[in-house]
Design a protein around this motif. Structure first.
Motif, PDB file in Angstrom:
ATOM      1  N   ALA A 114     -10.772  23.875  16.760  1.00  0.00           N
ATOM      2  CA  ALA A 114     -11.565  24.183  15.573  1.00  0.00           C
ATOM      3  C   ALA A 114     -11.636  25.683  15.389  1.00  0.00           C
ATOM      4  N   ASN A 115     -11.681  26.093  14.127  1.00  0.00           N
ATOM      5  CA  ASN A 115     -11.839  27.500  13.794  1.00  0.00           C
ATOM      6  C   ASN A 115     -13.327  27.830  13.836  1.00  0.00           C
ATOM      7  N   TYR A 116     -13.708  28.721  14.739  1.00  0.00           N
ATOM      8  CA  TYR A 116     -15.128  28.986  14.932  1.00  0.00           C
ATOM      9  C   TYR A 116     -15.787  29.671  13.735  1.00  0.00           C
ATOM     10  N   PRO A 117     -15.191  30.708  13.136  1.00  0.00           N
ATOM     11  CA  PRO A 117     -15.822  31.304  11.951  1.00  0.00           C
ATOM     12  C   PRO A 117     -16.028  30.309  10.813  1.00  0.00           C
ATOM     13  N   GLU A 118     -15.092  29.377  10.633  1.00  0.00           N
ATOM     14  CA  GLU A 118     -15.258  28.364   9.593  1.00  0.00           C
ATOM     15  C   GLU A 118     -16.441  27.458   9.906  1.00  0.00           C
ATOM     16  N   TRP A 119     -16.540  27.024  11.172  1.00  0.00           N
ATOM     17  CA  TRP A 119     -17.674  26.191  11.583  1.00  0.00           C
ATOM     18  C   TRP A 119     -18.979  26.947  11.383  1.00  0.00           C
ATOM     19  N   ALA A 120     -18.979  28.217  11.770  1.00  0.00           N
ATOM     20  CA  ALA A 120     -20.184  29.042  11.639  1.00  0.00           C
ATOM     21  C   ALA A 120     -20.613  29.169  10.181  1.00  0.00           C
ATOM     22  N   ASN A 121     -19.650  29.367   9.305  1.00  0.00           N
ATOM     23  CA  ASN A 121     -19.946  29.494   7.875  1.00  0.00           C
ATOM     24  C   ASN A 121     -20.539  28.203   7.325  1.00  0.00           C
ATOM     25  N   GLN A 122     -19.996  27.065   7.744  1.00  0.00           N
ATOM     26  CA  GLN A 122     -20.497  25.767   7.295  1.00  0.00           C
ATOM     27  C   GLN A 122     -21.896  25.474   7.823  1.00  0.00           C
ATOM     28  N   ASN A 123     -22.245  26.114   8.932  1.00  0.00           N
ATOM     29  CA  ASN A 123     -23.549  25.861   9.548  1.00  0.00           C
ATOM     30  C   ASN A 123     -24.503  27.047   9.422  1.00  0.00           C
ATOM     31  N   ASN A 124     -24.183  27.939   8.474  1.00  0.00           N
ATOM     32  CA  ASN A 124     -25.040  29.092   8.168  1.00  0.00           C
ATOM     33  C   ASN A 124     -25.331  29.963   9.389  1.00  0.00           C
ATOM     34  N   VAL A 125     -24.307  30.167  10.204  1.00  0.00           N
ATOM     35  CA  VAL A 125     -24.429  31.007  11.392  1.00  0.00           C
ATOM     36  C   VAL A 125     -23.821  32.369  11.097  1.00  0.00           C
ATOM     37  N   VAL A 126     -24.577  33.417  11.353  1.00  0.00           N
ATOM     38  CA  VAL A 126     -24.103  34.777  11.136  1.00  0.00           C
ATOM     39  C   VAL A 126     -23.451  35.286  12.420  1.00  0.00           C
ATOM     40  N   LEU A 127     -22.193  35.695  12.320  1.00  0.00           N
ATOM     41  CA  LEU A 127     -21.442  36.136  13.491  1.00  0.00           C
ATOM     42  C   LEU A 127     -21.306  37.655  13.537  1.00  0.00           C
ATOM     43  N   ASN A 128     -20.825  38.117  14.674  1.00  0.00           N
ATOM     44  CA  ASN A 128     -20.443  39.507  14.839  1.00  0.00           C
ATOM     45  C   ASN A 128     -19.441  39.876  13.729  1.00  0.00           C
ATOM     46  N   LYS A 129     -19.647  40.997  13.077  1.00  0.00           N
ATOM     47  CA  LYS A 129     -18.759  41.392  11.984  1.00  0.00           C
ATOM     48  C   LYS A 129     -17.343  41.690  12.461  1.00  0.00           C
ATOM     49  N   ASN A 130     -17.195  41.968  13.741  1.00  0.00           N
ATOM     50  CA  ASN A 130     -15.884  42.355  14.275  1.00  0.00           C
ATOM     51  C   ASN A 130     -15.260  41.242  15.116  1.00  0.00           C
ATOM     52  N   VAL A 131     -15.265  40.026  14.587  1.00  0.00           N
ATOM     53  CA  VAL A 131     -14.642  38.913  15.294  1.00  0.00           C
ATOM     54  C   VAL A 131     -13.140  39.147  15.386  1.00  0.00           C
ATOM     55  N   LYS A 132     -12.625  39.122  16.624  1.00  0.00           N
ATOM     56  CA  LYS A 132     -11.204  39.367  16.848  1.00  0.00           C
ATOM     57  C   LYS A 132     -10.392  38.132  16.477  1.00  0.00           C
ATOM     58  N   ALA A 133      -9.203  38.374  15.942  1.00  0.00           N
ATOM     59  CA  ALA A 133      -8.346  37.272  15.494  1.00  0.00           C
ATOM     60  C   ALA A 133      -8.029  36.303  16.628  1.00  0.00           C
ATOM     61  N   GLU A 134      -7.857  36.831  17.833  1.00  0.00           N
ATOM     62  CA  GLU A 134      -7.516  35.963  18.964  1.00  0.00           C
ATOM     63  C   GLU A 134      -8.700  35.147  19.469  1.00  0.00           C
ATOM     64  N   ASN A 135      -9.900  35.407  18.910  1.00  0.00           N
ATOM     65  CA  ASN A 135     -11.101  34.694  19.345  1.00  0.00           C
ATOM     66  C   ASN A 135     -11.642  33.729  18.299  1.00  0.00           C
ATOM     67  N   THR A 136     -10.824  33.365  17.328  1.00  0.00           N
ATOM     68  CA  THR A 136     -11.339  32.543  16.232  1.00  0.00           C
ATOM     69  C   THR A 136     -11.201  31.044  16.477  1.00  0.00           C
ATOM     70  N   THR A 137     -10.279  30.633  17.338  1.00  0.00           N
ATOM     71  CA  THR A 137     -10.038  29.204  17.553  1.00  0.00           C
ATOM     72  C   THR A 137     -10.454  28.780  18.949  1.00  0.00           C
ATOM     73  N   ALA A 138     -11.200  27.697  19.025  1.00  0.00           N
ATOM     74  CA  ALA A 138     -11.590  27.107  20.309  1.00  0.00           C
ATOM     75  C   ALA A 138     -10.907  25.754  20.437  1.00  0.00           C
ATOM     76  N   SER A 139     -10.450  25.444  21.647  1.00  0.00           N
ATOM     77  CA  SER A 139      -9.680  24.212  21.855  1.00  0.00           C
ATOM     78  C   SER A 139     -10.235  23.397  23.015  1.00  0.00           C
ATOM     79  N   VAL A 140     -10.343  22.083  22.790  1.00  0.00           N
ATOM     80  CA  VAL A 140     -10.597  21.156  23.884  1.00  0.00           C
ATOM     81  C   VAL A 140      -9.238  20.834  24.497  1.00  0.00           C
ATOM     82  N   MET A 141      -9.053  21.164  25.759  1.00  0.00           N
ATOM     83  CA  MET A 141      -7.767  20.961  26.417  1.00  0.00           C
ATOM     84  C   MET A 141      -7.965  20.164  27.703  1.00  0.00           C
TER      85      MET A 141
END
Length: 261
Positions: free
Chosen positions: A222-249
């Protein structure tokens, strides 16, 4: 001239003191590059490991960084409380630098059983600290997307809760070796308990790449910034591109062995 067969010398009898010393020594998985010892976690390292999480992990782990966990003292306290609980299971492993004797890395793992449903991330639970609740809600969302028990038809699995190497020691393959020790040495010892699967939520491209190279496959991401936006979560303004996706592995130990053969 006949040659007399060589006779084995009698083994020196082990004293009670030697026996107690041997069984109380920390279990060593391997020595890497003659400089780093990979071993099971021991209580003597408790404060040192907590300092690692407090002074480094909460600033660098992707979800902690994205949510600026370090700005919320209640969340810090809640996280450290949980870490103490997680590592008390004594199923975690650490990396020790031989020359300094310093602990420079850890992987926190726990045994999850379908009988006690100890899949903490899947429980709807209110924690102390706004930031930590946000992180746990996201992990709960991911965990609900994949039922590891059903997917692998297993009654138990080994979960990775945290995995970290101190910054000055990165780039040497230590993180990969640490996860490899868990997969190749620790996990096989749990097969008799019905546990032959390892799983975790990997929160950046680097950790996902290492996990994949060791045989874990992505079951959901899942894309974390997208999830955060859908759930009205304010994130760090400097979210790194390599830190946007979280995976269940995850991987099944037999699958891992097949990949190696």
């Amino acid at each position: 001239m006949s040659i007399k067969p060589k006779q084995d010398l009698p083994a020196e009898e082990e004293t009670e003191e030697d026996f107690m010393t041997r069984i109380t020594q920390p279990r060593i998985w391997t020595v890497f590059k003659s400089e780093f010892i990979f071993q099971v976690f021991v209580d003597e390292r408790f404060d040192e490991v907590l300092d690692m999480f407090k002074n480094n992990y909460i600033y660098e782990e992707s979800l902690c960084d994205n949510n600026i966990l370090s700005s919320d003292q209640d969340s810090i306290d809640q996280f450290l409380y949980l870490i103490k609980h997680w590592i008390s299971d004594t199923l975690s492993s650490i990396v020790i630098e031989k020359s300094s004797g310093k602990c420079i890395g850890i992987i926190v793992c726990r045994f999850c059983s379908i009988e006690d449903n100890s899949l903490d991330f899947s429980r709807l639970r209110l924690y102390e600290g706004e930031k930590w609740n946000i992180i746990q809600n996201f992990k709960n969302y991911l965990s609900q997307k994949v039922d590891i028990y059903k997917y692998y038809n297993t009654v138990a699995f080994f979960r990775v809760y945290a995995w970290f190497i101190l910054p000055p020691y990165r780039g040497q393959g230590l993180g990969k070796k640490l996860l490899e020790c868990v997969i190749d040495q620790q996990l096989p010892e749990m097969v008799h308990l019905g546990c032959n699967v390892i799983s975790g939520i990997f929160t950046n491209k680097k950790s996902q790449g290492i996990a994949n190279s060791l045989g874990l496959k992505t079951l959901y991401e899942a894309n974390y910034p997208e999830w955060a936006n859908q759930n009205n979560v304010v994130l760090n303004k400097n979210v790194k591109a390599e830190n946007t996706t979280a995976s269940v592995m995850a991987c099944h130990i037999k699958q891992k062995q097949t990949l190696q053969s």
